[in-house]
Design a protein around this motif. Sequence first.
Motif, PDB file in Angstrom:
ATOM      1  N   ALA A  72     -98.714 -93.778 -53.639  1.00  0.00           N
ATOM      2  CA  ALA A  72    -100.129 -93.857 -53.991  1.00  0.00           C
ATOM      3  C   ALA A  72    -100.878 -94.550 -52.861  1.00  0.00           C
ATOM      4  N   ASP A  73    -102.182 -94.326 -52.830  1.00  0.00           N
ATOM      5  CA  ASP A  73    -103.002 -94.963 -51.802  1.00  0.00           C
ATOM      6  C   ASP A  73    -102.962 -96.473 -51.946  1.00  0.00           C
ATOM      7  N   ALA A  74    -103.022 -97.166 -50.811  1.00  0.00           N
ATOM      8  CA  ALA A  74    -103.003 -98.632 -50.838  1.00  0.00           C
ATOM      9  C   ALA A  74    -104.307 -99.199 -51.388  1.00  0.00           C
ATOM     10  N   GLU A  75    -105.374 -98.406 -51.343  1.00  0.00           N
ATOM     11  CA  GLU A  75    -106.668 -98.836 -51.864  1.00  0.00           C
ATOM     12  C   GLU A  75    -107.047 -97.972 -53.057  1.00  0.00           C
ATOM     13  N   GLU A  76    -107.847 -98.533 -53.948  1.00  0.00           N
ATOM     14  CA  GLU A  76    -108.267 -97.805 -55.136  1.00  0.00           C
ATOM     15  C   GLU A  76    -109.476 -96.922 -54.836  1.00  0.00           C
ATOM     16  N   ASP A  77    -109.870 -96.133 -55.810  1.00  0.00           N
ATOM     17  CA  ASP A  77    -111.082 -95.323 -55.768  1.00  0.00           C
ATOM     18  C   ASP A  77    -110.977 -94.162 -54.782  1.00  0.00           C
ATOM     19  N   PHE A  78    -109.798 -93.561 -54.659  1.00  0.00           N
ATOM     20  CA  PHE A  78    -109.621 -92.318 -53.919  1.00  0.00           C
ATOM     21  C   PHE A  78    -110.223 -92.384 -52.513  1.00  0.00           C
ATOM     22  N   PRO A  79    -109.622 -93.174 -51.616  1.00  0.00           N
ATOM     23  CA  PRO A  79    -110.218 -93.357 -50.287  1.00  0.00           C
ATOM     24  C   PRO A  79    -110.067 -92.172 -49.348  1.00  0.00           C
ATOM     25  N   GLY A  80    -109.339 -91.115 -49.737  1.00  0.00           N
ATOM     26  CA  GLY A  80    -109.272 -89.922 -48.914  1.00  0.00           C
ATOM     27  C   GLY A  80    -107.873 -89.612 -48.422  1.00  0.00           C
ATOM     28  N   PRO A  81    -107.703 -88.407 -47.822  1.00  0.00           N
ATOM     29  CA  PRO A  81    -106.352 -87.952 -47.459  1.00  0.00           C
ATOM     30  C   PRO A  81    -105.684 -88.769 -46.369  1.00  0.00           C
ATOM     31  N   LEU A  82    -106.457 -89.425 -45.508  1.00  0.00           N
ATOM     32  CA  LEU A  82    -105.816 -90.246 -44.484  1.00  0.00           C
ATOM     33  C   LEU A  82    -105.013 -91.366 -45.130  1.00  0.00           C
ATOM     34  N   ARG A 162    -108.949 -85.820 -39.196  1.00  0.00           N
ATOM     35  CA  ARG A 162    -109.143 -85.058 -37.967  1.00  0.00           C
ATOM     36  C   ARG A 162    -109.425 -85.980 -36.789  1.00  0.00           C
ATOM     37  N   ARG A 163    -110.380 -86.874 -36.939  1.00  0.00           N
ATOM     38  CA  ARG A 163    -110.703 -87.767 -35.823  1.00  0.00           C
ATOM     39  C   ARG A 163    -109.537 -88.688 -35.496  1.00  0.00           C
ATOM     40  N   ALA A 164    -108.876 -89.208 -36.520  1.00  0.00           N
ATOM     41  CA  ALA A 164    -107.771 -90.134 -36.277  1.00  0.00           C
ATOM     42  C   ALA A 164    -106.631 -89.444 -35.529  1.00  0.00           C
ATOM     43  N   LEU A 165    -106.294 -88.226 -35.926  1.00  0.00           N
ATOM     44  CA  LEU A 165    -105.172 -87.539 -35.298  1.00  0.00           C
ATOM     45  C   LEU A 165    -105.536 -87.007 -33.918  1.00  0.00           C
ATOM     46  N   LEU A 166    -106.756 -86.535 -33.744  1.00  0.00           N
ATOM     47  CA  LEU A 166    -107.153 -86.004 -32.444  1.00  0.00           C
ATOM     48  C   LEU A 166    -107.261 -87.093 -31.386  1.00  0.00           C
ATOM     49  N   SER A 167    -107.282 -88.340 -31.803  1.00  0.00           N
ATOM     50  CA  SER A 167    -107.309 -89.436 -30.828  1.00  0.00           C
ATOM     51  C   SER A 167    -105.918 -89.719 -30.272  1.00  0.00           C
ATOM     52  N   LEU A 168    -104.887 -89.063 -30.841  1.00  0.00           N
ATOM     53  CA  LEU A 168    -103.508 -89.287 -30.419  1.00  0.00           C
ATOM     54  C   LEU A 168    -103.001 -88.074 -29.646  1.00  0.00           C
ATOM     55  N   SER A 169    -101.742 -88.055 -29.305  1.00  0.00           N
ATOM     56  CA  SER A 169    -101.172 -86.970 -28.518  1.00  0.00           C
ATOM     57  C   SER A 169    -100.754 -85.840 -29.451  1.00  0.00           C
ATOM     58  N   ILE A 170    -101.412 -84.689 -29.337  1.00  0.00           N
ATOM     59  CA  ILE A 170    -101.175 -83.616 -30.291  1.00  0.00           C
ATOM     60  C   ILE A 170    -100.898 -82.300 -29.580  1.00  0.00           C
ATOM     61  N   LEU A 171    -100.268 -81.401 -30.333  1.00  0.00           N
ATOM     62  CA  LEU A 171    -100.075 -80.010 -29.942  1.00  0.00           C
ATOM     63  C   LEU A 171    -100.783 -79.140 -30.969  1.00  0.00           C
ATOM     64  N   ALA A 172    -101.463 -78.109 -30.508  1.00  0.00           N
ATOM     65  CA  ALA A 172    -102.148 -77.194 -31.419  1.00  0.00           C
ATOM     66  C   ALA A 172    -101.262 -76.003 -31.741  1.00  0.00           C
ATOM     67  N   LEU A 173    -101.205 -75.653 -33.023  1.00  0.00           N
ATOM     68  CA  LEU A 173    -100.576 -74.412 -33.438  1.00  0.00           C
ATOM     69  C   LEU A 173    -101.699 -73.451 -33.822  1.00  0.00           C
ATOM     70  N   PRO A 174    -102.026 -72.488 -32.969  1.00  0.00           N
ATOM     71  CA  PRO A 174    -103.147 -71.585 -33.273  1.00  0.00           C
ATOM     72  C   PRO A 174    -102.793 -70.630 -34.414  1.00  0.00           C
ATOM     73  N   CYS A 175    -103.743 -70.444 -35.311  1.00  0.00           N
ATOM     74  CA  CYS A 175    -103.624 -69.461 -36.380  1.00  0.00           C
ATOM     75  C   CYS A 175    -104.915 -68.649 -36.423  1.00  0.00           C
ATOM     76  N   ALA A 176    -104.841 -67.484 -37.023  1.00  0.00           N
ATOM     77  CA  ALA A 176    -106.019 -66.644 -37.143  1.00  0.00           C
ATOM     78  C   ALA A 176    -107.078 -67.339 -37.985  1.00  0.00           C
ATOM     79  N   GLU A 177    -108.319 -67.029 -37.687  1.00  0.00           N
ATOM     80  CA  GLU A 177    -109.421 -67.713 -38.371  1.00  0.00           C
ATOM     81  C   GLU A 177    -109.362 -67.527 -39.879  1.00  0.00           C
TER      82      GLU A 177
END
Length: 200
Positions: A72-82, A162-177
Amino acid sequence: MTVDESLPCSILLLAGGRGQRMGGRDKGLLEWQGRPLIAHLHALTRPLTDDLIISCNRNAEHYAPYADRLVADAEEDFPGPLAGILAGLATARHPHLLVLPCDAPRADLALIEAMRTLARHEPDRAVLIRRGEQWEPLFCLLPKAFLPPLQQAWQAGERSPRRALLSLSILALPCAEHDPRLANLNTPELLAETPPDTPR
């Protein structure tokens, strides 16, 4: 299809949201094609890991049969997927964590295998799916070593995966739109209108 076993992964299914587009109902437990959404993801991922984790903030008794462990999230009130990703990374038993959202029941083995193949070649980087020009950060494969920098981002006030992960070293897996495997069935209309997935 045989999934590459040279990159052992814990798997996290994100089911901890508020369900605002579903009128506050718990998305993972809503039915699609006669089964709860979480059951579709469980059927896909159960054979792939001995460490299947579900992030949920309510209805734990209903989710427990579908996972080895619940977080479960460490904080209450549904803080989001991160927050759910942080909880999953903190408890993952393997060096990598594959993350999938519970409202994407059309994800398939080919998608997971493609993510793991990329990660196997560069295991110190995260794999994120990019659909056209749009990132899909809730479909990702993360090194457990990313936990400290992501925790630091959280403590600094970042709430966007998105912002948190894009600030790190990532590889993109392209998929169709319009790749149907990435469709989020997150409204009652989409649940009712989306046809059955193709056989896996």
